[in-house]
Design a protein around this motif. Structure first.
Motif, short mmCIF file in Angstrom:
data_model
loop_
_atom_site.label_atom_id
_atom_site.label_comp_id
_atom_site.label_asym_id
_atom_site.label_seq_id
_atom_site.Cartn_x
_atom_site.Cartn_y
_atom_site.Cartn_z
N VAL A 1 -1.67 3.53 6.54
CA VAL A 1 -0.79 2.42 6.96
C VAL A 1 -0.29 2.66 8.39
O VAL A 1 -0.29 1.75 9.21
CB VAL A 1 0.38 2.23 5.97
N GLU A 2 0.14 3.87 8.68
CA GLU A 2 0.66 4.16 10.02
C GLU A 2 -0.41 3.96 11.09
O GLU A 2 -0.11 3.48 12.19
CB GLU A 2 1.25 5.57 10.09
N ALA A 3 -1.64 4.30 10.78
CA ALA A 3 -2.74 4.07 11.73
C ALA A 3 -2.92 2.57 11.98
O ALA A 3 -3.12 2.14 13.12
CB ALA A 3 -4.03 4.70 11.22
N ARG A 4 -2.84 1.76 10.92
CA ARG A 4 -2.99 0.31 11.08
C ARG A 4 -1.82 -0.26 11.88
O ARG A 4 -2.00 -1.12 12.72
CB ARG A 4 -3.06 -0.40 9.72
N ILE B 1 0.84 -1.20 0.00
CA ILE B 1 0.00 0.00 0.00
C ILE B 1 0.87 1.25 0.00
O ILE B 1 0.59 2.21 -0.71
CB ILE B 1 -0.99 -0.03 1.17
N ARG B 2 1.95 1.22 0.77
CA ARG B 2 2.88 2.37 0.76
C ARG B 2 3.44 2.61 -0.64
O ARG B 2 3.61 3.76 -1.05
CB ARG B 2 4.02 2.12 1.74
N GLU C 1 -10.49 -3.56 6.19
CA GLU C 1 -11.49 -3.92 5.18
C GLU C 1 -12.08 -2.69 4.50
O GLU C 1 -12.37 -2.72 3.31
CB GLU C 1 -12.59 -4.76 5.83
N ARG C 2 -12.22 -1.61 5.24
CA ARG C 2 -12.84 -0.40 4.70
C ARG C 2 -11.83 0.52 4.00
O ARG C 2 -12.17 1.19 3.04
CB ARG C 2 -13.55 0.34 5.84
N GLU C 3 -10.58 0.55 4.48
CA GLU C 3 -9.61 1.52 3.98
C GLU C 3 -8.52 0.92 3.11
O GLU C 3 -8.14 1.51 2.11
CB GLU C 3 -8.98 2.27 5.16
N GLU C 4 -7.99 -0.23 3.49
CA GLU C 4 -6.87 -0.81 2.75
C GLU C 4 -7.31 -1.73 1.61
O GLU C 4 -6.79 -1.64 0.50
CB GLU C 4 -5.93 -1.58 3.69
#
Length: 183
Positions: free
Chosen positions: A70-73, A59-60, A116-119
């Motif tokens: 990504v950092e939030a995950r 994703i990055r 599931e919603r963002e990545e």
């Protein structure tokens, strides 16, 4: 692994398994509760390691703006590892275990929902079906050699690749010893 398995479907199936395990843990007792908890620890440990090694870097690479997602995950994963490590040290019969388990469940399920919603939609929109299948195979390989216990502070792909294999050897040896002692 099916030849047509893609990384999103694989991770969604693992999320369903985690949800089911938390549900079963709520009512389990005795040896079954301990067994379920140890299985949950291993599942979460290898699942998060694979995401950190495969999914997050992908994703990055797709979009620098996705860095905040990504950092939030990764922060969620670190918190889950810390809670999981604490719970593992306490054991399922300890006072306060259930309270922390509910907190872990809520954090892990929120984390899965964020992925599931963002990545996952981001991957689906920017990667070919062939690439998503290749990523599933890579996730399976990463899980096969991942540590089976949480290691808070080891959330980057680089850290996982450097520190993961030695930790995995120790973790898997402990797992084998635990299994032998239960017989």
């Amino acid at each position: 692994m099916a030849d047509n398995e893609n990384v999103i479907d694989l991770l969604l199936e693992q999320h369903r398994e985690v949800r089911a395990m938390f549900t079963e843990l709520e009512t389990a007792s005795g040896a079954r509760r301990t067994e379920l908890f140890h299985h949950l620890v291993g599942l979460l440990a290898v699942h998060e390691t694979a995401e950190e090694e495969v999914v997050h870097p992908e994703i990055r690479d797709l979009e620098p703006a996705a860095e905040t997602v990504v950092e939030a995950r990764v922060a969620e994963e670190r918190r889950a590892k810390e809670l999981l490590s604490t719970l593992q040290s306490m054991g399922p019969d300890a006072d306060g275990f259930d309270t922390l388990l509910v907190q872990l469940r809520d954090d892990v399920l929120a984390h899965a929902e964020h992925e599931e919603r963002e990545e996952f939609p981001f991957l689906r929109a920017h990667r070919t079906p062939e690439r998503l299948r290749a990523m599933a195979a890579t996730v399976r390989l990463a899980e096969a050699v991942a540590p089976t216990r949480p290691h808070p502070g080891v959330e980057s792909a680089t850290a996982n690749l450097l520190l993961g294999p030695p930790a995995a050897i120790v973790d898997r040896a402990r797992d084998a010893i635990r299994a032998a002692l239960r017989k």
